[in-house]
Design a protein around this motif. Structure first.
Motif, PDB file in Angstrom:
ATOM      1  N   ASP A  65      15.539   0.883  -6.921  1.00 33.90           N
ATOM      2  CA  ASP A  65      15.073   0.375  -5.516  1.00 33.90           C
ATOM      3  C   ASP A  65      15.931   2.315  -5.214  1.00 33.90           C
ATOM      4  O   ASP A  65      15.484   2.532  -4.320  1.00 33.90           O
ATOM      5  CB  ASP A  65      16.241  -0.028  -5.135  1.00 33.90           C
ATOM      6  CG  ASP A  65      15.589  -1.482  -4.898  1.00 33.90           C
ATOM      7  OD1 ASP A  65      14.291  -1.537  -5.117  1.00 33.90           O
ATOM      8  OD2 ASP A  65      16.601  -2.382  -5.064  1.00 33.90           O
ATOM      9  N   SER A  72       7.297   6.954  -5.147  1.00 33.91           N
ATOM     10  CA  SER A  72       6.239   5.751  -4.899  1.00 33.91           C
ATOM     11  C   SER A  72       5.592   5.142  -6.056  1.00 33.91           C
ATOM     12  O   SER A  72       5.180   6.020  -6.711  1.00 33.91           O
ATOM     13  CB  SER A  72       5.508   6.035  -3.806  1.00 33.91           C
ATOM     14  OG  SER A  72       4.567   5.444  -3.122  1.00 33.91           O
ATOM     15  N   VAL A  74       2.896   2.994  -5.859  1.00 34.30           N
ATOM     16  CA  VAL A  74       1.764   3.291  -5.634  1.00 34.30           C
ATOM     17  C   VAL A  74       0.877   4.597  -5.716  1.00 34.30           C
ATOM     18  O   VAL A  74      -0.258   4.506  -6.711  1.00 34.30           O
ATOM     19  CB  VAL A  74       2.172   3.126  -3.754  1.00 34.30           C
ATOM     20  CG1 VAL A  74       0.525   3.315  -3.886  1.00 34.30           C
ATOM     21  CG2 VAL A  74       1.918   1.859  -3.658  1.00 34.30           C
ATOM     22  N   GLY A  91       0.253  -1.790  -3.828  1.00 33.72           N
ATOM     23  CA  GLY A  91       1.336  -2.663  -3.607  1.00 33.72           C
ATOM     24  C   GLY A  91       2.398  -1.738  -2.907  1.00 33.72           C
ATOM     25  O   GLY A  91       2.295  -1.540  -2.035  1.00 33.72           O
ATOM     26  N   ARG A  92       3.687  -2.202  -3.920  1.00 29.53           N
ATOM     27  CA  ARG A  92       5.328  -1.705  -2.596  1.00 29.53           C
ATOM     28  C   ARG A  92       5.539  -0.227  -3.128  1.00 29.53           C
ATOM     29  O   ARG A  92       4.974   0.153  -4.438  1.00 29.53           O
ATOM     30  CB  ARG A  92       5.878  -2.422  -2.545  1.00 29.53           C
ATOM     31  CG  ARG A  92       5.210  -3.994  -2.431  1.00 29.53           C
ATOM     32  CD  ARG A  92       6.528  -4.698  -1.938  1.00 29.53           C
ATOM     33  NE  ARG A  92       7.656  -4.722  -3.166  1.00 29.53           N
ATOM     34  CZ  ARG A  92       7.696  -6.018  -3.809  1.00 29.53           C
ATOM     35  NH1 ARG A  92       6.268  -6.269  -4.071  1.00 29.53           N
ATOM     36  NH2 ARG A  92       7.954  -5.389  -5.003  1.00 29.53           N
ATOM     37  N   PRO A  93       5.887   0.605  -2.724  1.00 28.24           N
ATOM     38  CA  PRO A  93       6.955   1.849  -3.118  1.00 28.24           C
ATOM     39  C   PRO A  93       7.365   1.486  -4.649  1.00 28.24           C
ATOM     40  O   PRO A  93       8.178   2.451  -4.771  1.00 28.24           O
ATOM     41  CB  PRO A  93       7.714   2.038  -1.882  1.00 28.24           C
ATOM     42  CG  PRO A  93       7.243   1.533  -1.062  1.00 28.24           C
ATOM     43  CD  PRO A  93       6.642   0.448  -0.790  1.00 28.24           C
ATOM     44  N   ASP A  94       8.208   0.007  -4.469  1.00 26.90           N
ATOM     45  CA  ASP A  94       8.675  -0.107  -5.835  1.00 26.90           C
ATOM     46  C   ASP A  94       8.222  -0.817  -7.296  1.00 26.90           C
ATOM     47  O   ASP A  94       8.818  -1.234  -7.788  1.00 26.90           O
ATOM     48  CB  ASP A  94      10.262  -1.166  -5.364  1.00 26.90           C
ATOM     49  CG  ASP A  94       9.345  -2.825  -4.591  1.00 26.90           C
ATOM     50  OD1 ASP A  94       8.418  -3.003  -4.400  1.00 26.90           O
ATOM     51  OD2 ASP A  94      10.408  -3.767  -4.804  1.00 26.90           O
ATOM     52  N   ALA A  96       4.129  -1.815  -8.262  1.00 23.48           N
ATOM     53  CA  ALA A  96       2.351  -1.341  -7.756  1.00 23.48           C
ATOM     54  C   ALA A  96       1.285  -1.643  -8.753  1.00 23.48           C
ATOM     55  O   ALA A  96       2.332  -1.208 -10.093  1.00 23.48           O
ATOM     56  CB  ALA A  96       1.842  -0.023  -6.760  1.00 23.48           C
TER      57      ALA A  96
END
Length: 116
Positions: A65, A72, A74, A91-94, A96
């Motif tokens: 985080d 990212s 992603v 996916g998400r920035p955290d 993928a």
């Protein structure tokens, strides 16, 4: 084999990094591995490349985080996917995930994320 090697926590450009190739792990089981990797790393980027029975690869990139503003998952997973002969990913920035047809390129995918 390299796939059996223990995961080593490294530092790349001042950022914690954990890259590991695993075999016999289904794509959906890579995410819990990446979560565990994030926990052990504390702060950093985690990459797991899983080789399937059919030599297809799946890759998960996780970013802790505190670093999501800088990296990212992603973007990084797309770099890894390209090295595996695939494209896209999401996916998400955290966290993928992506895939590629050539699991033999797992170390290239990890190196590509390191370079990025």
């Amino acid at each position: 084999s390299a796939a059996g090697a223990a995961a080593e926590n490294e530092t790349v450009a001042g950022v914690g990094f954990l890259g590991k190739s695993v075999s016999g792990v289904s794509p959906k089981d890579l995410k819990p591995l990446a979560d565990a990797g994030k926990s052990s790393l504390g702060s950093g980027v985690v990459v797991f490349v899983g080789a399937g029975e059919d030599n297809k690869a799946s890759v998960v990139v996780a970013v802790t985080d505190d670093l999501v503003g800088r990296f990212s998952a992603v973007d990084l997973v797309r770099v890894a996917s390209a090295a595996l002969g695939g494209q896209g990913g999401g996916g998400r920035p955290d966290m993928a995930q992506a895939g590629g047809p050539d699991a033999s390129k797992a170390s290239d995918a990890i190196a590509a994320v390191k370079a990025a």
